[in-house]
Scaffold this motif. Sequence first.
Motif, PDB file in Angstrom:
ATOM      1  N   ASP A 290      38.892  59.387  17.918  1.00 42.13           N
ATOM      2  CA  ASP A 290      37.456  59.525  17.641  1.00 42.13           C
ATOM      3  C   ASP A 290      37.210  60.619  16.606  1.00 42.13           C
ATOM      4  N   TYR A 291      37.927  61.725  16.730  1.00 42.40           N
ATOM      5  CA  TYR A 291      37.761  62.841  15.799  1.00 42.40           C
ATOM      6  C   TYR A 291      38.479  62.556  14.474  1.00 42.40           C
TER       7      TYR A 291
ATOM      8  N   ASP B 257      32.092  66.378  20.954  1.00 41.19           N
ATOM      9  CA  ASP B 257      32.063  67.770  21.387  1.00 41.19           C
ATOM     10  C   ASP B 257      32.128  68.723  20.182  1.00 41.19           C
ATOM     11  N   GLU B 258      31.100  69.547  20.026  1.00 42.95           N
ATOM     12  CA  GLU B 258      31.047  70.474  18.894  1.00 42.95           C
ATOM     13  C   GLU B 258      32.167  71.505  18.957  1.00 42.95           C
ATOM     14  N   ASP B 259      32.518  71.959  20.153  1.00 47.03           N
ATOM     15  CA  ASP B 259      33.594  72.935  20.297  1.00 47.03           C
ATOM     16  C   ASP B 259      34.926  72.347  19.835  1.00 47.03           C
ATOM     17  N   ILE B 260      35.142  71.070  20.124  1.00 53.07           N
ATOM     18  CA  ILE B 260      36.370  70.399  19.681  1.00 53.07           C
ATOM     19  C   ILE B 260      36.399  70.319  18.156  1.00 53.07           C
ATOM     20  N   ILE B 261      35.249  70.033  17.559  1.00 48.09           N
ATOM     21  CA  ILE B 261      35.167  69.950  16.097  1.00 48.09           C
ATOM     22  C   ILE B 261      35.521  71.291  15.467  1.00 48.09           C
ATOM     23  N   TRP B 262      34.987  72.380  16.017  1.00 52.10           N
ATOM     24  CA  TRP B 262      35.322  73.702  15.502  1.00 52.10           C
ATOM     25  C   TRP B 262      36.812  73.995  15.666  1.00 52.10           C
ATOM     26  N   GLY B 263      37.356  73.607  16.807  1.00 54.65           N
ATOM     27  CA  GLY B 263      38.779  73.815  17.048  1.00 54.65           C
ATOM     28  C   GLY B 263      39.639  73.048  16.065  1.00 54.65           C
ATOM     29  N   ILE B 264      39.255  71.801  15.817  1.00 54.53           N
ATOM     30  CA  ILE B 264      39.982  70.974  14.851  1.00 54.53           C
ATOM     31  C   ILE B 264      39.898  71.587  13.465  1.00 54.53           C
ATOM     32  N   PHE B 265      38.734  72.110  13.131  1.00 53.72           N
ATOM     33  CA  PHE B 265      38.538  72.725  11.812  1.00 53.72           C
ATOM     34  C   PHE B 265      39.537  73.860  11.579  1.00 53.72           C
TER      35      PHE B 265
ATOM     36  N   ARG C 147      27.544  64.781  11.670  1.00 53.13           N
ATOM     37  CA  ARG C 147      27.873  63.437  12.143  1.00 53.13           C
ATOM     38  C   ARG C 147      28.366  63.455  13.584  1.00 53.13           C
ATOM     39  N   GLY C 148      29.106  64.504  13.944  1.00 51.19           N
ATOM     40  CA  GLY C 148      29.620  64.597  15.305  1.00 51.19           C
ATOM     41  C   GLY C 148      28.510  64.685  16.331  1.00 51.19           C
ATOM     42  N   LYS C 149      27.442  65.416  15.997  1.00 50.36           N
ATOM     43  CA  LYS C 149      26.298  65.523  16.902  1.00 50.36           C
ATOM     44  C   LYS C 149      25.639  64.169  17.096  1.00 50.36           C
TER      45      LYS C 149
END
Length: 257
Positions: free
Chosen positions: A111-112, A40-48, A33-35
């Motif tokens: 947003d995230y 930002d995919e890197d932010i998503i990984w960081g949040i994870f 969904r983020g894509k």
Amino acid sequence: MFNTITIGPITIYMYGLMMALGFFAALVMCLWRGKRLGLDEDIIWGIFFCAIVGGIAGSRTLFYIVEFRKVMQDISILWDFRNGFVVYGGIIGGVLASWIYCRKKKALFVDYFDLVMPALALAQGIGRIGCLFAGCCYGRETDAWYGIVFHHSDQAPNGVKLIPTQIISAAGDFVICGILLYYAAKKPKRGCVGALYMILYGIGRFALEFLRNDYRGSIGFLSTSQLISLAVVAAGAALFVNAGKKDGAEAEKKSED
């Protein structure tokens, strides 16, 4: 239900497996969904990763608070990680850690937040299936046809019919996930999806607590989780009402300039 399945020399703990599957499913949903949303995919990984660390810390911290008397009687509970994870503590800890991370990265947290909440509901639903295998979070005794009976549980009482609170909770989480995804597709104002999660989950959790029979701490006639639920619903309602106001104010300011 069996919490452990042994295949040769390998022992699989179903509770842990379901938790891992829940995290994985949530990550896949967020990345997909983020894509599509251009996040930002890197932010998503960081949040994870922040959510995992913050979630574990938060869930254990709230467990220690709820079980303070037991901890004082048996200090070994502090490093016994076989159980003792409180969902609300995990949510609060995960959200707080993610917020701090977004602040550090100068990313717009809301947003995230909207992105992650449907995935969180999905992860919770899968995790509750793990609760069913483990026998934790069990319900009150019942004579109803839908009651379930545990025979090998270390946590739930064995040999008696219980309200299947784990199944009810899992189904509710999956429904919340579906509602949030549908609502998000309508492109609501920033913060509304996350706020709706807080409202729906808080109300559902408050109601479900009346059906549970495991000890969760209490203040008066309400459980600790019910008190937190009231605060979560109130905060979610406030966020929902005020969602997008900052964006509107910024847009108005730009138009004046």
